[in-house]
Design a protein around this motif. Structure first.
Motif, PDB file in Angstrom:
ATOM      1  N   UNK A 523       0.823  -1.205   0.000  1.00  0.00           N
ATOM      2  CA  UNK A 523       0.000   0.000   0.000  1.00  0.00           C
ATOM      3  C   UNK A 523       0.863   1.263   0.000  1.00  0.00           C
ATOM      4  N   UNK A 524       2.044   1.168   0.616  1.00  0.00           N
ATOM      5  CA  UNK A 524       2.958   2.310   0.650  1.00  0.00           C
ATOM      6  C   UNK A 524       3.717   2.416  -0.669  1.00  0.00           C
ATOM      7  N   UNK A 525       4.170   1.280  -1.202  1.00  0.00           N
ATOM      8  CA  UNK A 525       4.919   1.289  -2.463  1.00  0.00           C
ATOM      9  C   UNK A 525       4.079   1.820  -3.611  1.00  0.00           C
ATOM     10  N   UNK A 526       2.783   1.480  -3.622  1.00  0.00           N
ATOM     11  CA  UNK A 526       1.918   1.905  -4.721  1.00  0.00           C
ATOM     12  C   UNK A 526       1.646   3.406  -4.707  1.00  0.00           C
ATOM     13  N   UNK A 527       1.819   4.038  -3.555  1.00  0.00           N
ATOM     14  CA  UNK A 527       1.471   5.451  -3.415  1.00  0.00           C
ATOM     15  C   UNK A 527       2.576   6.381  -3.917  1.00  0.00           C
TER      16      UNK A 527
END
Length: 768
Positions: A523-527
């Motif tokens: 979820x953090x990498x995609x942001x």
């Protein structure tokens, strides 16, 4: 009052006060036969006349083995505590002040940083001299700094330095020991400024220009008190009779009343070359950039032959400002920019920015009258911004241009002050980019440059990005879901994070198995487009080390352990009732249940009621300490001027803004906010903190704060309003892309809210 006038007034006051002090001392010593005989032997004269001697001649006598009280303390230094001062210390201190004036005469930007400290030092010397010798020079000091005409001061300075004569000049400045009743009544209020030597805890006054000094250029009024000021009046009249006609005419014009409420017979435009001490928020980046370029240029001047480089950056730090003479420059600047102006002495307008301001009261009739009164153009520049507040004028812009064009330029850009100011501020951004190119042009060949200033290319690049609107960083607020995901990384060693240009920067604690990119949730990498991980032993150094700005000790008789007493305020119950005086500091300096002490840990101040103590050596970074003042024998003076706690919703206006603070270790320092959005995971919950860099961040020894400054509150100014927004708790950061000499400060509004939520009290801060 511009920096040149500040310099001249302070220098002249130091010469006059210092010389008259020594003259008074040696005049008394003439009654001592042995000392008098020794002085005549040293000077090889038949008689000794101290009233005809200058400061340096008398200072040389102080260094002789004549009188013990004229010797400085053993291991003398300029920063000893006031209670340790001897008369000899202050004499040597005056000599050091005169040395500072000589060193900074050609570099007034450097002098501006020390002006307030010099005035305070001289004021303190005057108080101590009154206590020991019963002679008060405070009136002389105030007259020179605030009341006398600057042209007369400059003329006296020229006489002293060019002709070496000062005796007849010093005779004008008398303390007038015998005064009539009317004069004593008038001075009663003045003496209150100098009666604080008995106060145990004093408060540093925020440097509001109105409180610090007033640019009053008219003569000291003597009409109401002819008995006590007749000698003074005769001397002033004699000086004016011998004054050149040009100066006399200028003094006459400047001494005319300038009150906006007074009817002015001839309406005209006034042109001033100005800039600001604290800029309007849209100019934060401009001021930050120019300060950085000034530091780069200064570094180049130190390593390259001076004749190869000529100072350039300072010439671009002002612009031409035109306004109607029915108001003064301060009122006009506050009305348009909400910022106090500083007048500059530049001959030209190198910035190329020209602003003509027509205020809300301006009408077509007034403009036509101004046009008829002024035959010559006010501005000769091609490009002029005509900024209009008057709705009456904005209704017919063609008529407005036609009337005013002969006076202010050929290409006239009319801007509505209510909605077009960003177009004016764009000119300052363009100026920043132009000056960056100029300073880059001063740099030598690439190989030599890498050796002299290894990081200068990166500094230029960052300044370009800061002033290039498409690339300027945007503060991105993470969603609640994202914040929770980041907070879960705390267990894996996350200390804090920030976001810049769609890049997430993680600060991770060093361990045998530090956090890596493959362990970061999807979820953090995609942001974010990219994620940088900065592994470190520790994120920052806690500033242990406490009047506001003075030392606050958490242990009795342990003077080596201290923080800074931040501000005074009051506590009152949410149910009503009387308020109680209190002060605040940093939570890691003192916490709930601890007793605090002042004056080298010998006098009890009060017991801390917030926050609760923490366990397991945990560092509380999100709270402030609240300490009700229990001691009845401590007198607190109040701040002159309103202090406003900054609203946390307006954080963006603080980005790259100039700020200042008073700390127990470093006293007053200035800096710039480097980051407003760093999230510190050490808090519970995680908190946003400020990173603040010193004015010259490239100097590794420079610091905005040092150990012992924890608890110092950080201020800025908007117009004439002083805002307090944060509190220092650490420094020496280890964050990628941030200078190590940055300081960390907690948001004050957030900390106050935390205290009020957890207690039945309301905390109101009011005095530094």
């Amino acid at each position: 009052m511009d920096v040149q006038e500040q310099f001249s007034r302070a220098r002249f006051a130091t010469i006059v006060v210092g010389t008259k002090m020594l003259q008074l001392i040696f005049e008394k010593l003439k009654d001592d036969f042995c000392v008098h005989a020794k002085i005549k032997e040293i000077l090889k004269v038949k008689d000794f006349h101290p009233l005809s001697m200058n400061f340096m001649d008398l200072y040389d006598l102080c260094t002789k083995d004549l009188v013990k009280k004229l010797h400085p303390s053993t291991n003398w230094n300029a920063s000893v505590n006031p209670q340790d001062f001897l008369l000899g210390d202050d004499i040597k201190r005056i000599k050091k002040l005169l040395h500072i004036f000589s060193e900074t005469e050609s570099e007034l930007l450097e002098y501006r940083k020390t002006h307030d400290d010099i005035c305070k030092a001289l004021n303190d010397i005057i108080k101590r001299f009154f206590n020991s010798e019963r002679e008060d020079f405070s009136r002389i000091f105030q007259d020179i700094m605030h009341r006398l005409i600057i042209d007369e001061i400059n003329a006296d300075l020229q006489t002293i330095f060019c002709k070496g004569s000062s005796a007849h000049i010093l005779q004008k400045y008398t303390t007038a020991p015998a005064k009539p009743e009317a004069c004593r009544n008038r001075e009663q209020n003045e003496k209150s400024l100098y009666s604080r030597h008995h106060v145990n805890v004093t408060e540093k006054e925020c440097p509001s220009k109105n409180n610090r000094m007033k640019n009053t250029t008219s003569k000291v009024s003597t009409d109401a008190f002819p008995e006590c000021d007749s000698h003074w009046q005769k001397e002033m009249t004699a000086m004016k009779e011998n004054m050149p006609p040009r100066i006399a005419t200028e003094i006459k014009e400047r001494s005319k009343p300038s009150s906006s409420s007074e009817k002015i017979s001839t309406k005209r435009f006034i042109k001033k070359q100005i800039f600001f001490d604290f800029v309007p928020p849209p100019l934060n980046y401009f001021e930050y950039t120019m300060n950085e370029l000034y530091n780069i240029e200064k570094s180049l001047n130190r390593v390259i032959k001076p004749d190869c480089l000529k100072p350039s950056v300072s010439k671009y730090m002002s612009f031409s400002f035109v306004y109607g003479n029915h108001m003064n420059v301060t009122k006009a600047s506050l009305a348009l920019f909400d910022a106090e102006p500083e007048e500059k002495e530049e001959d030209g307008n190198e910035s190329g920015i020209n602003v003509v301001y027509l205020d809300k009261d301006m009408t077509f009739e007034m403009l036509e009258e101004i046009t008829s009164n002024q035959s010559l153009p006010v501005l000769t520049s091609v490009h002029v911004c005509l900024v209009v507040h008057s709705e009456h004028l904005l209704r017919d812009r063609n008529k407005l241009r036609k009337i005013i064009k002969p006076l202010v330029g050929r290409r006239l850009k009319v801007l509505d002050a209510n909605c077009d100011m960003e177009k004016l501020y764009e000119r300052f951004t363009n100026l920043s980019m132009r000056v960056i190119k100029i300073v880059e042009g001063l740099c030598p060949e690439a190989k030599e440059l890498d050796y002299i200033l290894p990081d200068v290319k990166e500094r230029f690049l960052k300044l370009r990005q800061l002033n290039n609107p498409p690339k300027v960083k945007k503060i991105k607020k993470p969603t609640l879901k994202m914040r929770r995901a980041l907070s879960r990384l705390r267990e894996k060693g996350l200390l804090g994070y920030t976001m810049e240009n769609n890049t997430l920067i993680l600060c991770v604690e060093s361990s045998s198995n530090p956090l890596s990119k493959d362990r970061i949730p999807k979820i953090i990498k995609d942001e974010f487009e990219s994620i940088n991980i900065n592994v470190m032993e520790k994120l920052f150094t806690v500033h242990y080390g406490i009047t506001p700005g003075k030392k606050l000790h958490p242990e009795i008789h342990n003077a080596s352990k201290y923080g800074t007493l931040g501000m005074f305020g009051s506590l009152r119950s949410k149910k009503g009732g009387n308020s109680r005086r209190c002060c605040i500091s940093s939570a890691h300096v003192v916490s709930g249940g601890q007793t605090t002490y002042i004056l080298n840990a010998t006098v009890k101040l009060g017991s801390c009621i917030w926050p609760p103590p923490v366990q397991n050596h945990y560092i509380n970074v999100q709270d402030i300490s609240v300490i009700p003042i229990e001691a009845n024998n401590i007198q607190l003076s109040t701040l002159k001027g309103e202090v406003i706690v900054f609203d946390e919703a307006d954080r963006q206006t603080l980005d790259r803004r100039k700020v200042f603070k008073y700390g127990a270790t470093t006293d007053k320092t200035e800096g710039f906010i480097c980051k407003t959005d760093f999230v510190l995971e050490l808090g519970n919950p995680p908190i946003n903190v400020f990173l603040i860099e010193p004015k010259n961040k490239s100097d590794e020894e420079s610091r905005f704060s040092k150990p012992g400054d924890s608890g110092a509150v950080v201020f800025t100014k908007f117009g004439q309003r002083v805002h307090v927004f944060s509190m220092i708790f650490g420094g020496d950061v280890n964050i990628e892309g941030v200078a190590k000499n940055n300081s960390i400060a907690v948001e004050l509004k957030y900390a106050i809210n935390q205290f009020e939520k957890a207690s039945d009290k309301i905390l109101e801060l009011d005095a530094l």
